[in-house]
Scaffold this active site. Structure first.
Site, PDB file in Angstrom:
ATOM      1  N   LYS A 142     -19.402  49.854  16.489  1.00 38.35           N
ATOM      2  CA  LYS A 142     -18.453  50.950  16.724  1.00 38.35           C
ATOM      3  C   LYS A 142     -18.052  50.876  18.192  1.00 38.35           C
ATOM      4  O   LYS A 142     -18.887  51.048  19.083  1.00 38.35           O
ATOM      5  CB  LYS A 142     -19.122  52.288  16.401  1.00 38.35           C
ATOM      6  N   ASP A 150     -16.229  52.427  21.078  1.00 36.81           N
ATOM      7  CA  ASP A 150     -15.713  53.746  21.436  1.00 36.81           C
ATOM      8  C   ASP A 150     -14.991  53.700  22.781  1.00 36.81           C
ATOM      9  O   ASP A 150     -15.152  52.759  23.571  1.00 36.81           O
ATOM     10  CB  ASP A 150     -16.891  54.732  21.491  1.00 36.81           C
ATOM     11  N   ASP A 189     -13.014  62.986  15.245  1.00 38.79           N
ATOM     12  CA  ASP A 189     -14.352  63.567  15.424  1.00 38.79           C
ATOM     13  C   ASP A 189     -14.506  64.812  14.565  1.00 38.79           C
ATOM     14  O   ASP A 189     -15.606  65.346  14.437  1.00 38.79           O
ATOM     15  CB  ASP A 189     -14.579  63.928  16.896  1.00 38.79           C
TER      16      ASP A 189
HETATM   17  C1  GLA Z   1     -17.453  60.024  20.757  1.00 39.41           C
HETATM   18  C2  GLA Z   1     -17.344  59.619  19.309  1.00 39.41           C
HETATM   19  C3  GLA Z   1     -18.513  60.201  18.527  1.00 39.41           C
HETATM   20  C4  GLA Z   1     -19.819  59.704  19.127  1.00 39.41           C
HETATM   21  C5  GLA Z   1     -19.871  60.058  20.603  1.00 39.41           C
HETATM   22  C6  GLA Z   1     -21.085  59.439  21.273  1.00 39.41           C
HETATM   23  O1  GLA Z   1     -17.269  61.373  20.918  1.00 39.41           O
HETATM   24  O2  GLA Z   1     -16.123  60.020  18.784  1.00 39.41           O
HETATM   25  O3  GLA Z   1     -18.435  59.836  17.173  1.00 39.41           O
HETATM   26  O4  GLA Z   1     -19.923  58.313  18.950  1.00 39.41           O
HETATM   27  O5  GLA Z   1     -18.704  59.612  21.283  1.00 39.41           O
HETATM   28  O6  GLA Z   1     -21.173  59.760  22.622  1.00 39.41           O
END
Ligand code: GLA
Length: 586
Positions: A469, A471, A541
């Site tokens: 993932k 991010d 989210d």
């Molecule tokens: C972001 C992502 C979440 C999670 C957090 C971790 O907010 O969207 O899904 O992975 O980071 O810090």
């Protein structure tokens, strides 16, 4: 023939069963746009200047010419598609067609993600070369047409053929005139946790634009803009959509001129872009996707879905069934150890889940969000046997193993920052703006790109990792690379995107079996550029099932269902507090 040229009337026609895109060369060798829409037989259209000139007008005829590549300074007053400042200090540009070539298949774009074909006969292409002989600028306009969907792509390559430097100040990858403005405009508007709501309203008589200056496509506007007939609905009526294969700042606009003619465009955002083009150098624009449907919005969605799934995503995962995953984030946040993770994994295995994903908090000293981004080594207090032991235990449960990264970031409290304070985006002498306690690495610098390729490759090789993932949890500030000279500072945002694409290309090439999912505070970088490297994106989210109906519906207007990461989460929901039944969440 999908690409034809009529030498008598000097008309180019790109045609599929679904659509045609027609251009003409006029007596002064200017490239003009004649038609984008339903299929027309080649040879059926030609350019008559009198069709375009109003009977009485204050303006020069140039003001209403349907330029394919409009430029300012010679009587045309709209938004330029190409703007270049020359050493004299003016930005006059007079582009004339000098040559053209039909190509089978589709050329790739240098350094940028783009659509592709791996089936002979699926795509035909045309490149038209134009030139301003005074400043020795050559512009190659690349067009490709996909036979089955009628989707057309366009990108531009600018080449400095002279001996003086040129400054590129604006570049739209597509700019298409319409002979009406009695249309609706459709786009996707949002915010964090409320991504991609469908907006549809009357185009009106002004200038309509959506954009990002964030250094990411962003939560607020998506690089997608469509016009449709007033009576177009899901299954009927005509729709013209543009999208951009790019993940950074962009501008998409539809402006209406004084004769009620609309012009739809999409490309780099000129507010945060300029590029010094030295003699002998070339610059490639991101690719625009132009999608016409006479079967309403659904026809457009089907064509874009097919293109993005089959001709954009390039991973072996693109058409594979994706594993059902469990992610520990909302279950533990930063508070976990190996046993806690394994107990979640065992339960997950019992109910048929296929992939266990360890989210944020596994590296450095990261027990909250104020440190350690950049230090991609496992935290042995939480994971005494490291990632190798944990992934082995997860695999022993017959689950795949996935891991969270936020590679583009650095925490000021990190070993990486302590040893390379100049590696983040910043302006000397000014404070460095933090968001979520983090700064952004300057990916325009090759040494930063190389560091990321090497740091991530070594984690990917250190354990058995099936999924990543990726991010990216903040937008750019102080986006002026310290490594660039003053006259090139405004290149930073685009250079960052080229650097990011280089890193993503190197890692996804080296680890083709890893399933990558992109995320940016949820769906803050849900765009075709990221889909080229990663076949799915964390949609939002906001995991509340009721809110997800709207978010996923809006996303589906342009993006395939298989590209949306979607979760069933605990109730009451962590974002909204709403309680819904398990079957409804399913
Ligand atoms: C972001 C992502 C979440 C999670 C957090 C971790 O907010 O969207 O899904 O992975 O980071 O810090």
């Amino acid at each position: 023939m999908p690409v034809t040229f009529d030498p008598v009337n000097k008309v180019f026609c790109l045609s599929s069963a679904v659509s045609s895109y027609v251009m003409a060369i006029d007596d002064e060798n200017r490239l003009l746009h004649l038609h984008w829409g339903a299929q027309v037989p080649s040879g059926s259209l030609c350019f008559h200047p009198e069709d375009y000139c109003p009977v009485a007008s204050f303006d020069l005829p140039e003001a209403v010419l349907p330029y394919e590549l409009p430029t300012v300074g010679r009587g045309w007053y709209g938004l330029p598609a190409v703007s270049v400042r020359n050493p004299e200090g003016d930005d006059l540009l007079d582009l004339k067609v000098v040559s053209w070539k039909a190509l089978s298949g589709k050329p790739t774009l240098s350094g940028l993600p783009s659509t592709y074909t791996d089936r002979p006969g699926e795509v035909s292409s045309l490149v038209i070369s134009l030139e301003d002989s005074i400043i020795s600028l050559q512009v190659d306009a690349f067009y490709s047409i996909f036979e089955s969907t009628g989707v057309i792509t366009r990108s531009l390559v600018l080449r400095n053929r002279g001996s003086s430097p040129l400054i590129l100040t604006a570049l739209l990858s597509a700019s298409v005139p319409f002979w009406s403005s009695d249309l609706d405009i459709v786009h996707l508007k949002g915010a964090w946790a409320r991504e991609r709501s469908v907006v549809r309203q009357s185009l009106g008589r002004g200038n309509y634009s959506i954009s990002s200056l964030r250094g990411a496509s962003g939560h607020a506007d998506n690089p997608f803009l469509a016009l449709c007939e007033k009576n177009a609905d899901e299954f009927s009526g005509r729709v013209w959509a543009v999208s951009l294969v790019y993940s950074g700042s962009f501008l998409a606009s539809c402006s209406v001129d004084n004769f009620a003619h609309a012009r739809l465009g999409i490309g780099l955002n000129p507010s945060v872009f300029s590029w010094a083009l030295s003699p002998g150098e070339s610059f490639t624009s991101p690719e625009a996707v132009l999608c016409f449907s006479d079967r309403g919005l659904n026809g457009m969605s089907q064509a874009l879905h097919s293109l993005f799934r089959n001709n954009l995503c390039r991973t072996p995962w693109k058409n594979r069934e994706r594993p059902v995953l469990i992610n520990n984030w909302e279950a533990t946040y930063f508070d976990f150890d190996e046993e806690k993770l394994l107990s979640i994994a065992r339960k997950a295995r019992e109910i048929g889940i296929e992939l266990f994903v360890l989210d944020d908090g596994w590296f450095g000293r990261r027990n909250n969000d104020n440190c350690s981004l950049g230090d991609w080594t496992e935290n042995r207090r939480k994971l005494p046997g490291g990632l190798a032991a944990l992934s082995a235990k997860i695999h022993a449960l017959e689950l795949k193993f996935g891991l969270w990264f936020e590679p583009e970031m650095v925490s000021p409290d990190s070993d990486l920052y302590r040893s390379h304070e100049d590696w983040c985006l910043h302006v000397t002498g000014r404070s460095r703006t933090q968001a979520r306690n983090q700064l952004i690495l300057d990916l325009s610098r090759i040494e930063v790109q190389d560091y990321l390729i090497s740091a991530l490759s070594s984690v990917f090789s250190s354990a058995s990792i099936d999924y990543v993932k990726w991010d990216m949890n903040r937008n750019m500030t102080e986006a002026f690379s310290a490594a660039l000279p003053p006259d090139r500072k405004k290149e930073t945002q685009h250079r960052y995107m080229l650097g990011l694409y280089r890193v993503l290309g190197a890692l996804t090439d080296a680890f083709p079996e890893i399933l990558f999912e992109s995320c940016s505070g949820g769906g803050g970088r849900f765009d075709p550029g990221m889909l080229y490297y990663m076949p799915q994106t964390w949609t939002s989210d906001d995991t509340d099932a009721a809110e997800r109906i709207r978010i996923q519906y809006g996303t589906s207007l342009a993006y395939p269902l298989a590209s949306m990461g979607a979760h069933i989460s605990a109730v009451p929901n962590h974002q909204t507090g709403r309680t819904t039944s398990l079957s409804f969440r399913g």
